[in-house]
Write a protein that holds these residues in place. Structure first.
Motif, PDB file in Angstrom:
ATOM      1  N   GLN A 122       0.867  -1.178   0.000  1.00 35.13           N
ATOM      2  CA  GLN A 122       0.000   0.000   0.000  1.00 35.13           C
ATOM      3  C   GLN A 122       0.910   1.237   0.000  1.00 35.13           C
ATOM      4  N   VAL A 123       0.657   2.107  -0.930  1.00 37.87           N
ATOM      5  CA  VAL A 123       1.499   3.292  -1.100  1.00 37.87           C
ATOM      6  C   VAL A 123       0.699   4.518  -0.689  1.00 37.87           C
ATOM      7  N   PRO A 124       1.299   5.407   0.118  1.00 37.57           N
ATOM      8  CA  PRO A 124       0.565   6.598   0.523  1.00 37.57           C
ATOM      9  C   PRO A 124       0.305   7.529  -0.653  1.00 37.57           C
ATOM     10  N   SER A 125      -0.790   8.246  -0.561  1.00 34.24           N
ATOM     11  CA  SER A 125      -1.126   9.246  -1.573  1.00 34.24           C
ATOM     12  C   SER A 125      -1.015  10.619  -0.920  1.00 34.24           C
ATOM     13  N   PHE A 126      -0.331  11.518  -1.590  1.00 34.40           N
ATOM     14  CA  PHE A 126      -0.187  12.878  -1.077  1.00 34.40           C
ATOM     15  C   PHE A 126      -0.797  13.843  -2.089  1.00 34.40           C
ATOM     16  N   PRO A 127      -1.704  14.711  -1.648  1.00 31.82           N
ATOM     17  CA  PRO A 127      -2.220  15.706  -2.592  1.00 31.82           C
ATOM     18  C   PRO A 127      -1.114  16.687  -2.973  1.00 31.82           C
ATOM     19  N   ASP A 128      -1.160  17.174  -4.180  1.00 30.91           N
ATOM     20  CA  ASP A 128      -0.138  18.117  -4.668  1.00 30.91           C
ATOM     21  C   ASP A 128      -0.535  19.540  -4.278  1.00 30.91           C
ATOM     22  N   GLU A 129      -0.339  19.854  -2.994  1.00 30.11           N
ATOM     23  CA  GLU A 129      -0.770  21.156  -2.478  1.00 30.11           C
ATOM     24  C   GLU A 129       0.366  21.970  -1.868  1.00 30.11           C
ATOM     25  N   GLU A 130       1.593  21.527  -2.030  1.00 25.79           N
ATOM     26  CA  GLU A 130       2.715  22.212  -1.390  1.00 25.79           C
ATOM     27  C   GLU A 130       2.913  23.603  -1.995  1.00 25.79           C
ATOM     28  N   LYS A 131       2.975  24.605  -1.108  1.00 22.27           N
ATOM     29  CA  LYS A 131       3.134  25.987  -1.551  1.00 22.27           C
ATOM     30  C   LYS A 131       4.290  26.711  -0.857  1.00 22.27           C
ATOM     31  N   THR A 132       4.944  26.013   0.071  1.00 20.35           N
ATOM     32  CA  THR A 132       6.049  26.620   0.815  1.00 20.35           C
ATOM     33  C   THR A 132       7.228  25.660   0.855  1.00 20.35           C
ATOM     34  N   PHE A 133       8.379  26.196   1.194  1.00 18.61           N
ATOM     35  CA  PHE A 133       9.552  25.338   1.348  1.00 18.61           C
ATOM     36  C   PHE A 133       9.315  24.318   2.461  1.00 18.61           C
ATOM     37  N   ALA A 134       8.686  24.740   3.547  1.00 15.33           N
ATOM     38  CA  ALA A 134       8.409  23.813   4.643  1.00 15.33           C
ATOM     39  C   ALA A 134       7.529  22.660   4.160  1.00 15.33           C
ATOM     40  N   GLU A 135       6.555  22.953   3.335  1.00 15.69           N
ATOM     41  CA  GLU A 135       5.678  21.909   2.812  1.00 15.69           C
ATOM     42  C   GLU A 135       6.425  20.999   1.826  1.00 15.69           C
ATOM     43  N   LEU A 136       7.327  21.573   1.030  1.00 14.66           N
ATOM     44  CA  LEU A 136       8.135  20.744   0.133  1.00 14.66           C
ATOM     45  C   LEU A 136       9.020  19.802   0.947  1.00 14.66           C
ATOM     46  N   ARG A 137       9.610  20.309   2.001  1.00 12.91           N
ATOM     47  CA  ARG A 137      10.446  19.477   2.868  1.00 12.91           C
ATOM     48  C   ARG A 137       9.610  18.380   3.533  1.00 12.91           C
ATOM     49  N   GLU A 138       8.395  18.732   3.935  1.00 12.19           N
ATOM     50  CA  GLU A 138       7.515  17.738   4.548  1.00 12.19           C
ATOM     51  C   GLU A 138       7.183  16.636   3.544  1.00 12.19           C
ATOM     52  N   ARG A 139       6.911  17.018   2.306  1.00 13.39           N
ATOM     53  CA  ARG A 139       6.607  16.032   1.256  1.00 13.39           C
ATOM     54  C   ARG A 139       7.799  15.094   1.056  1.00 13.39           C
ATOM     55  N   ILE A 140       8.985  15.662   0.993  1.00 15.74           N
ATOM     56  CA  ILE A 140      10.194  14.850   0.847  1.00 15.74           C
ATOM     57  C   ILE A 140      10.323  13.901   2.041  1.00 15.74           C
ATOM     58  N   GLY A 141      10.133  14.429   3.234  1.00 13.60           N
ATOM     59  CA  GLY A 141      10.254  13.611   4.442  1.00 13.60           C
ATOM     60  C   GLY A 141       9.257  12.463   4.480  1.00 13.60           C
ATOM     61  N   LYS A 142       8.011  12.741   4.131  1.00  6.23           N
ATOM     62  CA  LYS A 142       6.993  11.682   4.122  1.00  6.23           C
ATOM     63  C   LYS A 142       7.314  10.621   3.071  1.00  6.23           C
ATOM     64  N   THR A 143       7.834  11.064   1.940  1.00  4.67           N
ATOM     65  CA  THR A 143       8.187  10.116   0.881  1.00  4.67           C
ATOM     66  C   THR A 143       9.326   9.221   1.338  1.00  4.67           C
ATOM     67  N   VAL A 144      10.366   9.805   1.910  1.00  4.44           N
ATOM     68  CA  VAL A 144      11.513   9.018   2.388  1.00  4.44           C
ATOM     69  C   VAL A 144      11.084   8.077   3.511  1.00  4.44           C
ATOM     70  N   THR A 145      10.251   8.566   4.406  1.00  2.00           N
ATOM     71  CA  THR A 145       9.755   7.698   5.486  1.00  2.00           C
ATOM     72  C   THR A 145       9.055   6.478   4.914  1.00  2.00           C
ATOM     73  N   PHE A 146       8.226   6.677   3.893  1.00  2.00           N
ATOM     74  CA  PHE A 146       7.586   5.535   3.250  1.00  2.00           C
ATOM     75  C   PHE A 146       8.627   4.616   2.613  1.00  2.00           C
ATOM     76  N   LEU A 147       9.549   5.185   1.837  1.00  2.00           N
ATOM     77  CA  LEU A 147      10.547   4.371   1.137  1.00  2.00           C
ATOM     78  C   LEU A 147      11.353   3.523   2.117  1.00  2.00           C
ATOM     79  N   GLU A 148      11.596   4.053   3.297  1.00  2.00           N
ATOM     80  CA  GLU A 148      12.378   3.321   4.297  1.00  2.00           C
ATOM     81  C   GLU A 148      11.630   2.120   4.855  1.00  2.00           C
TER      82      GLU A 148
END
Length: 168
Positions: A75-101
């Motif tokens: 099961q792969v997480p789904s993230f809406p494409d709503e990032e509008k800030t650097f903090a949100e981009l970093r959060e998206r990266i973090g959530k993706t890496v957490t899943f990959l791990e």
């Protein structure tokens, strides 16, 4: 150690996101030093018909998660494409890496022969898992990382080849 579908994908993606994080670090420092707006960077694009920086991060994330979805039964997480800030981009990266791990080498065993059907608007094809990873996924992933790099470089962020190829 033999090359496996796992070694060619998950560590590659995690490393790519580490590089992307370092590029964002440099962009933030540059913005702070020059007065460049981080909002301008998030929305910056190379040309009108290309995605902005935020879209490049989102597509890199989607590419890595989509690869795992197509090559495993996870099961792969789904993230809406709503990032509008650097903090949100970093959060998206973090959530993706957490899943990959969470992906284990065993999850990808045998996936090189798994049939993968792509059905995008302008692209319809069926590939073996190996061809999918090597001929579609990795070029696509690096396209989005490179485009993010290019956008930042275009906006004056002092990044170079060594920043992109970072081996640490």
């Amino acid at each position: 150690m033999a090359l496996t579908m796992y070694r060619l994908s998950v560590p590659t993606f995690v490393h790519g996101f580490a590089v992307l994080g370092k590029l964002l670090d440099k962009a933030e420092v540059h913005a702070s030093e020059t007065g460049l707006s981080l909002d301008d960077l998030v929305n910056a694009r190379l040309t009108a018909d290309m995605l902005p920086l935020s879209g490049q991060v989102q597509r890199a994330s989607d590419t890595s998660k989509g690869t795992i979805a197509r090559l495993t039964d996870l099961q792969v997480p789904s993230f809406p494409d709503e990032e509008k800030t650097f903090a949100e981009l970093r959060e998206r990266i973090g959530k993706t890496v957490t899943f990959l791990e969470t992906v284990r080498p065993a999850d990808l065993e045998g996936s090189e022969t798994r049939e993968v059907t792509l059905n995008f608007t302008k692209l319809k094809m069926t590939l073996s898992g190996e061809d999918y990873l090597l001929k579609f996924v990795l070029p696509n992933f690096y396209f989005h990382l490179t485009t993010a790099y290019d956008i930042l470089r275009h906006k004056g962020v002092p990044v170079g080849k060594a920043d992109f190829i970072s081996l640490s």
